[in-house]
Write a protein that holds these residues in place. Structure first.
Motif, PDB file in Angstrom:
ATOM      1  N   PRO A 356     -12.647 -14.223   1.537  1.00  0.00           N
ATOM      2  CA  PRO A 356     -11.576 -13.687   0.689  1.00  0.00           C
ATOM      3  C   PRO A 356     -12.054 -12.491  -0.141  1.00  0.00           C
ATOM      4  O   PRO A 356     -11.300 -11.536  -0.352  1.00  0.00           O
ATOM      5  CB  PRO A 356     -11.216 -14.866  -0.216  1.00  0.00           C
ATOM      6  CG  PRO A 356     -11.701 -16.078   0.495  1.00  0.00           C
ATOM      7  CD  PRO A 356     -12.870 -15.663   1.319  1.00  0.00           C
ATOM      8  N   GLU A 357     -13.327 -12.524  -0.603  1.00  0.00           N
ATOM      9  CA  GLU A 357     -13.807 -11.412  -1.431  1.00  0.00           C
ATOM     10  C   GLU A 357     -13.902 -10.119  -0.627  1.00  0.00           C
ATOM     11  O   GLU A 357     -13.708  -9.023  -1.154  1.00  0.00           O
ATOM     12  CB  GLU A 357     -15.150 -11.758  -2.111  1.00  0.00           C
ATOM     13  CG  GLU A 357     -16.304 -12.091  -1.179  1.00  0.00           C
ATOM     14  CD  GLU A 357     -16.437 -13.593  -0.923  1.00  0.00           C
ATOM     15  OE1 GLU A 357     -15.404 -14.290  -0.904  1.00  0.00           O
ATOM     16  OE2 GLU A 357     -17.587 -14.058  -0.715  1.00  0.00           O
ATOM     17  N   ASP A 358     -14.190 -10.238   0.682  1.00  0.00           N
ATOM     18  CA  ASP A 358     -14.211  -9.042   1.533  1.00  0.00           C
ATOM     19  C   ASP A 358     -12.810  -8.458   1.673  1.00  0.00           C
ATOM     20  O   ASP A 358     -12.619  -7.251   1.692  1.00  0.00           O
ATOM     21  CB  ASP A 358     -14.760  -9.378   2.923  1.00  0.00           C
ATOM     22  CG  ASP A 358     -16.280  -9.531   2.919  1.00  0.00           C
ATOM     23  OD1 ASP A 358     -16.884  -9.233   1.873  1.00  0.00           O
ATOM     24  OD2 ASP A 358     -16.833  -9.950   3.953  1.00  0.00           O
ATOM     25  N   LEU A 359     -11.831  -9.346   1.788  1.00  0.00           N
ATOM     26  CA  LEU A 359     -10.441  -8.891   1.929  1.00  0.00           C
ATOM     27  C   LEU A 359      -9.993  -8.142   0.672  1.00  0.00           C
ATOM     28  O   LEU A 359      -9.421  -7.056   0.749  1.00  0.00           O
ATOM     29  CB  LEU A 359      -9.520 -10.090   2.181  1.00  0.00           C
ATOM     30  CG  LEU A 359      -9.608 -10.690   3.595  1.00  0.00           C
ATOM     31  CD1 LEU A 359      -8.930 -12.051   3.631  1.00  0.00           C
ATOM     32  CD2 LEU A 359      -8.981  -9.757   4.625  1.00  0.00           C
ATOM     33  N   ALA A 360     -10.291  -8.737  -0.492  1.00  0.00           N
ATOM     34  CA  ALA A 360      -9.914  -8.088  -1.751  1.00  0.00           C
ATOM     35  C   ALA A 360     -10.599  -6.731  -1.862  1.00  0.00           C
ATOM     36  O   ALA A 360      -9.996  -5.736  -2.287  1.00  0.00           O
ATOM     37  CB  ALA A 360     -10.292  -8.980  -2.930  1.00  0.00           C
ATOM     38  N   ALA A 361     -11.886  -6.702  -1.470  1.00  0.00           N
ATOM     39  CA  ALA A 361     -12.665  -5.470  -1.610  1.00  0.00           C
ATOM     40  C   ALA A 361     -12.137  -4.380  -0.683  1.00  0.00           C
ATOM     41  O   ALA A 361     -11.965  -3.223  -1.094  1.00  0.00           O
ATOM     42  CB  ALA A 361     -14.142  -5.755  -1.317  1.00  0.00           C
ATOM     43  N   ILE A 362     -11.844  -4.733   0.547  1.00  0.00           N
ATOM     44  CA  ILE A 362     -11.439  -3.694   1.496  1.00  0.00           C
ATOM     45  C   ILE A 362     -10.070  -3.138   1.130  1.00  0.00           C
ATOM     46  O   ILE A 362      -9.800  -1.939   1.287  1.00  0.00           O
ATOM     47  CB  ILE A 362     -11.489  -4.215   2.951  1.00  0.00           C
ATOM     48  CG1 ILE A 362     -11.518  -3.005   3.908  1.00  0.00           C
ATOM     49  CG2 ILE A 362     -10.324  -5.122   3.286  1.00  0.00           C
ATOM     50  CD1 ILE A 362     -11.876  -3.360   5.308  1.00  0.00           C
ATOM     51  N   ILE A 363      -9.215  -3.981   0.598  1.00  0.00           N
ATOM     52  CA  ILE A 363      -7.884  -3.494   0.195  1.00  0.00           C
ATOM     53  C   ILE A 363      -8.020  -2.563  -1.008  1.00  0.00           C
ATOM     54  O   ILE A 363      -7.399  -1.502  -1.062  1.00  0.00           O
ATOM     55  CB  ILE A 363      -6.936  -4.679  -0.058  1.00  0.00           C
ATOM     56  CG1 ILE A 363      -6.588  -5.317   1.298  1.00  0.00           C
ATOM     57  CG2 ILE A 363      -5.676  -4.226  -0.795  1.00  0.00           C
ATOM     58  CD1 ILE A 363      -5.871  -6.638   1.213  1.00  0.00           C
ATOM     59  N   ALA A 364      -8.910  -2.929  -1.930  1.00  0.00           N
ATOM     60  CA  ALA A 364      -9.159  -2.046  -3.083  1.00  0.00           C
ATOM     61  C   ALA A 364      -9.699  -0.707  -2.604  1.00  0.00           C
ATOM     62  O   ALA A 364      -9.306   0.361  -3.091  1.00  0.00           O
ATOM     63  CB  ALA A 364     -10.159  -2.706  -4.037  1.00  0.00           C
ATOM     64  N   TYR A 365     -10.604  -0.760  -1.631  1.00  0.00           N
ATOM     65  CA  TYR A 365     -11.188   0.480  -1.113  1.00  0.00           C
ATOM     66  C   TYR A 365     -10.123   1.346  -0.427  1.00  0.00           C
ATOM     67  O   TYR A 365     -10.040   2.554  -0.644  1.00  0.00           O
ATOM     68  CB  TYR A 365     -12.329   0.180  -0.141  1.00  0.00           C
ATOM     69  CG  TYR A 365     -12.808   1.417   0.579  1.00  0.00           C
ATOM     70  CD1 TYR A 365     -13.514   2.405  -0.103  1.00  0.00           C
ATOM     71  CD2 TYR A 365     -12.523   1.619   1.928  1.00  0.00           C
ATOM     72  CE1 TYR A 365     -13.941   3.558   0.530  1.00  0.00           C
ATOM     73  CE2 TYR A 365     -12.927   2.775   2.581  1.00  0.00           C
ATOM     74  CZ  TYR A 365     -13.636   3.746   1.882  1.00  0.00           C
ATOM     75  OH  TYR A 365     -14.032   4.898   2.512  1.00  0.00           O
ATOM     76  N   MET A 366      -9.294   0.709   0.385  1.00  0.00           N
ATOM     77  CA  MET A 366      -8.275   1.486   1.106  1.00  0.00           C
ATOM     78  C   MET A 366      -7.277   2.115   0.143  1.00  0.00           C
ATOM     79  O   MET A 366      -6.822   3.222   0.352  1.00  0.00           O
ATOM     80  CB  MET A 366      -7.580   0.615   2.158  1.00  0.00           C
ATOM     81  CG  MET A 366      -8.503   0.253   3.318  1.00  0.00           C
ATOM     82  SD  MET A 366      -7.667  -0.397   4.784  1.00  0.00           S
ATOM     83  CE  MET A 366      -7.029  -1.922   4.174  1.00  0.00           C
ATOM     84  N   LYS A 367      -6.996   1.398  -0.945  1.00  0.00           N
ATOM     85  CA  LYS A 367      -6.119   1.971  -1.974  1.00  0.00           C
ATOM     86  C   LYS A 367      -6.750   3.213  -2.584  1.00  0.00           C
ATOM     87  O   LYS A 367      -6.115   4.247  -2.737  1.00  0.00           O
ATOM     88  CB  LYS A 367      -5.905   0.947  -3.099  1.00  0.00           C
ATOM     89  CG  LYS A 367      -4.759   0.008  -2.902  1.00  0.00           C
ATOM     90  CD  LYS A 367      -4.541  -0.681  -4.252  1.00  0.00           C
ATOM     91  CE  LYS A 367      -3.788  -1.958  -4.124  1.00  0.00           C
ATOM     92  NZ  LYS A 367      -3.892  -2.736  -5.361  1.00  0.00           N
ATOM     93  N   ALA A 368      -8.049   3.066  -2.924  1.00  0.00           N
ATOM     94  CA  ALA A 368      -8.728   4.157  -3.634  1.00  0.00           C
ATOM     95  C   ALA A 368      -8.977   5.348  -2.712  1.00  0.00           C
ATOM     96  O   ALA A 368      -8.769   6.504  -3.098  1.00  0.00           O
ATOM     97  CB  ALA A 368     -10.055   3.653  -4.200  1.00  0.00           C
ATOM     98  N   ALA A 369      -9.421   5.053  -1.508  1.00  0.00           N
ATOM     99  CA  ALA A 369      -9.839   6.140  -0.611  1.00  0.00           C
ATOM    100  C   ALA A 369      -8.659   6.808   0.083  1.00  0.00           C
ATOM    101  O   ALA A 369      -8.746   7.947   0.509  1.00  0.00           O
ATOM    102  CB  ALA A 369     -10.812   5.599   0.442  1.00  0.00           C
ATOM    103  N   GLY A 370      -7.562   6.084   0.184  1.00  0.00           N
ATOM    104  CA  GLY A 370      -6.463   6.585   1.003  1.00  0.00           C
ATOM    105  C   GLY A 370      -5.332   7.240   0.233  1.00  0.00           C
ATOM    106  O   GLY A 370      -4.298   7.553   0.795  1.00  0.00           O
ATOM    107  N   GLN A 371      -5.543   7.436  -1.079  1.00  0.00           N
ATOM    108  CA  GLN A 371      -4.457   8.018  -1.884  1.00  0.00           C
ATOM    109  C   GLN A 371      -4.257   9.498  -1.578  1.00  0.00           C
ATOM    110  O   GLN A 371      -5.227  10.205  -1.377  1.00  0.00           O
ATOM    111  CB  GLN A 371      -4.782   7.861  -3.361  1.00  0.00           C
ATOM    112  CG  GLN A 371      -4.406   6.481  -3.865  1.00  0.00           C
ATOM    113  CD  GLN A 371      -4.831   6.266  -5.305  1.00  0.00           C
ATOM    114  OE1 GLN A 371      -5.421   7.129  -5.919  1.00  0.00           O
ATOM    115  NE2 GLN A 371      -4.524   5.083  -5.816  1.00  0.00           N
TER     116      GLN A 371
END
Lengths: 371, 388
Positions: A356-371
């Protein structure tokens, strides 16, 4: 005084201390004689430890033309087709014809003497063992060594079938593997430059009056395939100018409150950083950030909150095309935890993120990197 | 009025510069930001299985800076924690062994400067001049000093059985790269290297451990080395059958073409490095190398091969390393047809592209060591051409 004075002042002290600490007899400490240029060839040092049989079994996966290294197992053409369509066709095409610049796997027979040879598993590869070994060690691209022996046998059988080398009811196994002869098995010979080239290219060459005229017969500029950095630089400069021309009030300081008012919570930088590491699993197929393009998978800018199967120019699976809704955090988490279960038929050949922590992390990353 | 660079006080003379804590790991001057590796996008399907090129035209001497060494990987550059890295030796050995990085560092080590050239270097030029720049035509090469353990010491530690005639080194990357190498070469001069130019291997060069196979094609220099199997026969894996075999016009292909033939290229003037100073003294600079030894001599022509002069070799002449050469001329402002021709220590002389094509045709992809021509016009602009 400069720093050098201090260094010099301390030197005699250091030197005498070193001399005092030197053992009386140092000879026994040297492995090699002090004067030798090279280390001795035959001295064993007793370093390392014995490899365990179970460790060797995991790493020693290589297969040779005589079948050495093949595991127990078997797979048939039809099963191979199912796996191929799901895991391989995204790059190699449904019939091994190759997508974009990814390798063509089928056909090309009788093309090796032609102007444009097509080197495929069928037309060029001399040994079937190479097909098995390579699929087993490096495929699917981005999810290597995830296939079971039966899967690899099945895909190998399907490749033989697509190359018209076996019938559709064929089953490949360790037992009948050595019996499959590849069409180009006799197409290779050992490097013979020592006989055919080196004598020709040895000797004193002409230095004076070697030819009468020199004419240009071909220019690279005619083809014009050299990367055009000037054009790329101009495009970048244009963007920079646009940004510079934007009114000050629209610049960064105001941007943060605006996004918060959109309902986005502030993103935790540590989580984003962790997510960037997790995203390495995705990078083989997906790009995100400035200039992200569709690759094997669609570009992922603004994917959090994006409609499903919404990227122009990307060919999605029928499953994703038919799905409604947006990739909110919940949907993305479910999809990335087990892609094949969430969207049966997706072309994304990714096993899923278990933590679950990987899922939370990757979604946070995609939000930050993909804006 | 004098030169403002002299008559005016420059800011860097007046204001204080950077402190020693500004860049704990230094970078080149900001005025050198064009000196970078470059890619040719249309060559491959995706950057994770691709190649970039060393900017030879911007470099000098024989050592390639680590950050400019061309990259070629088949499943991306793996980031490996050295504490989690293991090297296994198994197969036809008395005792299969596992080494940690710490174990490797306790073996006696050696330093050697070697070139590493991709077998496909200049491979896009078989059918004729195609790419404008020696970075693109010749940049799949680099030359660094390796620090590493002679492979024979590691093999000896495990004890090679008498029937062990080949090794199969394997990478820990997502391509699990493998190549078959004959035992004779493994015991001769191969290294298991952990340093390049004094510092740890760069990630893209196989950190923390790579195989060094001097003089032989770059694909064999397995990066992220995790295993070496000893066997009695070659494995005929993908990179030594489907790839890195040289197809001839009769439809047959040469395999196991390991040695890199002698080769040279003029790196300036060249398409990315035109003459900007006009007629007068001109430094023609270039590089030469051979997988079979040293380069005692390079010939250079400025008239497309009518007459040749011996270039001046400069710097150390090391076995299977790059060599730097120069020809210092007074340019009269007339067009130049520049070529260089390497002679190696075995007496082999670099052939013309046409001589190679007569033997190999145009579909062999690899091992194109033909003589390169740059045409330089009256303005000093250089382009990649072929001449009669």
């Amino acid at each position: 005084a400069n720093f050098a004075d201090g260094t010099i002042a301390s030197l005699p002290d250091q030197a005498s201390r070193m001399a005092l600490n030197a053992p009386a007899d140092m000879d026994g400490m040297f492995i090699a004689a002090a004067q030798a240029d090279e280390v001795p060839a035959d001295a064993k040092l007793g370093l390392g430890r014995e490899a365990l049989a179970e460790e060797i079994a995991v790493w020693d996966i290589d297969v040779r033309p005589d079948g050495t290294g093949l595991p127990e197992g078997s797979g048939d053409v039809m099963t191979g087709e199912e796996i191929f369509v799901e895991s391989c066709a995204v790059c190699h095409g449904d019939f091994g014809e190759g997508v974009g610049r990814w390798p063509v796997l089928t056909g090309g027979f009788n093309s090796l003497t032609k102007d444009r040879p097509v080197k495929t598993t069928g037309s060029y590869w001399p040994y079937l063992s190479t097909v098995y070994d390579y699929i087993n060690r490096a495929m699917p691209f981005g999810n290597a060594q995830s296939l079971q022996p039966d899967d690899v046998y099945a895909i190998t059988a399907y490749l033989l079938y697509m190359n018209d080398l076996v019938d559709e009811d064929f089953t490949l196994s360790r037992e009948n593997f050595a019996g499959v002869e590849m069409p180009n098995a006799e197409g290779f010979y050992m490097d013979d430059r020592a006989e055919t080239e080196i004598p020709v290219f040895t000797g004193e060459p002409c230095m004076e009056a070697c030819k009468d005229t020199v004419e240009i017969t071909m220019r690279a500029a005619v083809l014009d395939v050299t990367p055009d950095e000037t054009a790329a630089a101009e495009a970048a400069a244009d963007t920079a100018e646009d940004e510079a021309a934007a009114p000050e009030s629209e610049a960064a300081p105001d941007a943060a409150p605006a996004s918060e008012s959109d309902g986005h919570a502030a993103i935790d930088p540590a989580l984003v950083e962790a997510g960037e590491k997790v995203f390495k699993k995705c990078k083989a197929c997906h790009q995100i950030g400035d200039g992200a393009k569709n690759r094997t998978g669609p570009q992922l800018n603004n994917v959090v909150g994006r409609e499903v199967a919404a990227v122009d120019g990307f060919k999605y699976s029928k499953t994703l095309d038919a799905m409604e809704g947006v990739w909110d955090e919940e949907a993305l988490s479910a999809f990335l935890a087990n892609p094949k279960a969430y969207a049966k038929g997706t072309r994304m050949s990714f096993a899923g993120l278990r933590k679950p922590e990987d899922l939370a992390a990757i979604i946070a990353y995609m939000k930050a990197a993909g804006q | 009025a004098g030169d403002p660079a002299i008559t005016q006080i420059q800011p860097w003379m007046q204001e204080l510069g950077d402190g020693v804590d500004v860049a704990p790991y230094g970078k080149p001057s900001e005025y050198e930001d064009q000196v970078i590796r470059r890619t040719v996008e249309w060559l491959t399907a995706d950057p994770v299985s691709s190649i970039n090129f060393t900017p030879l035209h911007d470099l000098d001497g024989i050592i390639t800076p680590n950050g400019l060494c061309f990259e070629r990987h088949h499943g991306g550059a793996a980031h490996i924690d050295p504490a989690e890295h293991r090297l296994m030796i198994n197969g036809l050995v008395d005792t299969p062994l596992v080494f940690t990085m710490e174990d490797i560092m306790r073996f006696p080590r050696e330093n050697h400067v070697y070139f590493l050239e991709c077998a496909a270097n200049s491979g896009m030029e078989w059918r004729g001049a195609q790419l404008n720049g020696c970075q693109f035509t010749h940049g799949m090469i680099h030359n660094v000093m390796y620090t590493g353990v002679p492979l024979r010491l590691l093999l000896n530690e495990a004890g090679i059985k008498s029937e062990g005639k080949w090794i199969l080194p394997e990478g820990a990357d997502a391509a699990a790269m493998t190549r078959s190498i004959p035992m004779e070469k493994a015991l001769d001069d191969c290294l298991v290297a952990f340093k390049m130019n004094g510092e740890a291997l760069r990630v893209e060069q196989g950190y923390p451990l790579r195989l060094v196979v001097p003089g032989w094609e770059g694909n064999m220099w397995i990066k992220w080395l995790r295993r070496i199997e000893v066997g009695d026969k070659p494995w005929h894996h993908r990179e030594e059958t489907s790839k890195y075999t040289d197809l001839f016009p009769d439809g047959k292909a040469r395999r196991f073409t390991w040695e890199m033939d002698a080769k040279s290229v003029i790196t300036s003037p060249s398409p990315q490095a035109p003459i900007t100073h006009g007629p007068g003294p001109l430094v023609i600079k270039g590089l030469a190398w051979s997988g079979r030894g040293t380069i005692p001599r390079v010939d250079v022509t400025i008239d497309g091969g009518k007459t040749w002069a011996q270039a001046r070799m400069s710097g150390p002449s090391l076995d299977k390393s790059m060599h730097a050469f120069y020809l210092d001329i007074k340019w009269d402002g007339q067009p130049l047809y520049l070529q260089s021709r390497a002679h190696d220590s075995t007496g082999y002389v670099q052939p013309t592209k046409q001589a190679l094509r007569e033997i190999r045709g145009v579909n062999s992809i690899y091992h194109n060591n033909g003589i390169q021509t740059w045409y330089v016009n009256e303005q000093g602009v250089a382009e990649n051409v072929e001449v009669s």
